[in-house]
Enzyme design. Sequence first.
Site, PDB file in Angstrom:
ATOM      1  N   GLU A 280       0.828  -1.213   0.000  1.00 38.61           N
ATOM      2  CA  GLU A 280       0.000   0.000   0.000  1.00 38.61           C
ATOM      3  C   GLU A 280       0.864   1.267   0.000  1.00 38.61           C
ATOM      4  OE1 GLU A 280      -2.880   0.183   3.213  1.00 38.61           O
ATOM      5  OE2 GLU A 280      -4.387   1.042   1.895  1.00 38.61           O
ATOM      6  N   HIS A 301       5.077 -26.665  -1.129  1.00 37.47           N
ATOM      7  CA  HIS A 301       4.307 -27.697  -1.830  1.00 37.47           C
ATOM      8  C   HIS A 301       3.240 -27.081  -2.713  1.00 37.47           C
ATOM      9  CE1 HIS A 301       6.142 -30.992   0.520  1.00 37.47           C
ATOM     10  NE2 HIS A 301       6.375 -29.965   1.329  1.00 37.47           N
ATOM     11  N   LYS A 413     -14.089   2.160  -3.815  1.00 33.47           N
ATOM     12  CA  LYS A 413     -15.092   2.667  -2.867  1.00 33.47           C
ATOM     13  C   LYS A 413     -16.153   3.471  -3.620  1.00 33.47           C
ATOM     14  CE  LYS A 413     -12.250   3.013   1.291  1.00 33.47           C
ATOM     15  NZ  LYS A 413     -11.651   3.912   2.248  1.00 33.47           N
TER      16      LYS A 413
HETATM   17  O1  PA5 Z   1      -2.975   2.257   5.736  1.00 36.14           O
HETATM   18  C1  PA5 Z   1      -4.073   2.792   5.606  1.00 36.14           C
HETATM   19  O2  PA5 Z   1      -4.229   4.006   5.767  1.00 36.14           O
HETATM   20  C2  PA5 Z   1      -5.289   1.971   5.269  1.00 36.14           C
HETATM   21  O3  PA5 Z   1      -4.979   0.618   5.148  1.00 36.14           O
HETATM   22  C3  PA5 Z   1      -6.369   2.152   6.335  1.00 36.14           C
HETATM   23  O4  PA5 Z   1      -5.847   1.760   7.564  1.00 36.14           O
HETATM   24  C4  PA5 Z   1      -7.637   1.353   6.018  1.00 36.14           C
HETATM   25  O5  PA5 Z   1      -8.126   1.731   4.767  1.00 36.14           O
HETATM   26  C5  PA5 Z   1      -8.710   1.569   7.086  1.00 36.14           C
HETATM   27  O6  PA5 Z   1      -8.969   2.905   7.248  1.00 36.14           O
HETATM   28  P1  PA5 Z   1      -9.883   3.472   8.416  1.00 36.14           P
HETATM   29  O7  PA5 Z   1      -9.244   3.184   9.696  1.00 36.14           O
HETATM   30  O8  PA5 Z   1      -9.942   4.927   8.172  1.00 36.14           O
HETATM   31  O9  PA5 Z   1     -11.227   2.834   8.307  1.00 36.14           O
END
Ligand code: PA5
Length: 422
Positions: A280, A301, A413
């Site tokens: 990410e 495996h 989203k």
């Molecule tokens: O690293 C990040 O910012 C994301 O993975 C968020 O943690 C994830 O999308 C969840 O977000 P939130 O805590 O605002 O619901």
Amino acid sequence: MIVKLNLKNIDKFVSEEEIQEVISSNRQLFQDSYECKLGPDDSKGWFKVDNYANDAMLKEILEVSKNVRKNAEVFVVIGIGGSNRSALAAIECFKHDHPDAPEIIWAGNNLSGTSLQRVFKRIGERSVYIDVIAKDFNTVEPGLTFRMFREYLKRRYGSAYNKRVIVTGSEGRGQLKEMSEKYGFTYLPFPEDVGGRFCVLTPVGLLPMSVAGIDIRKLVLSAKKTEAELKSLPIEENPAIRYAVARNLLFKKGFQIEGFVVIEPELEHFARWWLQEFGETEGKIQDAIFPTYFVYSEDLHSMGQYIQEGRRFVFETYLNCFKPTEIKILKSEEEDGFDYLNNRPYDDVNHAVYQAALNAHYEDGVPCIEFIAPAPDETLFGELYYFFLFAVYSSANLIGVNPFNQDGVENYKRNMYRILGK
Ligand code: PA5
């Protein structure tokens, strides 16, 4: 530091001179990484562990945790992505060491009704507390799960249900802090200047760990030591920078996929935390490594075949970390072909398969980075957490991406809101 980086098994592909060349031609960039100068200023709170894992905050977390541990048989952590993965990693590794702790159940990390039903069923009649974690209280998975849980808790506990709700969230309109004030939930801060996947050393990661019996003071102390050490080492000796450089040099030589290897199944969720950190944080341009992970020996495996003989675009990063046992291999009266192992320590076999896989892959042209670590405990986890935060930040700076955003996630989203008619 207790973890050692071993780059010997990439020497056929990347030399020490090349690593030093990249470091020297990017000296200013790495110097800026040391001082956290790169990337937007509103997301740098994680860089200094003491910002949100200081004595006052730890005291507050430990008080909340003490109350939960006293009154709960089950603790449901509702959160997704950065909001749950760091705690999940440590808790899955250490939960068997703390049989006295409430059972930790994870929810709000998917939208499966079946999964939600199973969570309620698993709780049964047991005393339950929940922790809802969301930086941006718009994410549907935790948001909707929290709603379902509020109604469930009201049915079970009436108006006192709010005493069983902890919210770890942001301040501002429509955010969890506002809700906590309105409805009397216990509030812990999700620091404004720390993004989801960087928030392990804040109440986000530390409260669930503490409820699970993990010594968060020890873990934080180790993270702080790691921070101090990484920031004081000469750049060319810094293992986080050397790792960042080595993996990106491998990418440039055609190794576009990095498989993080763990050998203890209980470290799988640590690998998943690592996966999110790198996926990410860096996956915003075409020239970014695709991270994945393998749990050996099981995955030998399945994916092991591809690694051994498939396309040469995978390199591996091994976490050499074992959980020792005293088990001996038992003798058997039945002939089964395994007598050559009689009376040997069971752990020898796991060590052997680890080394065998690494050697076989390396000899066949797979570069293998290795982190050599002692058995997991809070000290190791504190070090690994801070180390990889520092490493992914430095690596993202090296490839020129903003480490802290994840705008791409918004696309699905928007589609989902359209489908659901928001
Ligand atoms: O690293 C990040 O910012 C994301 O993975 C968020 O943690 C994830 O999308 C969840 O977000 P939130 O805590 O605002 O619901």
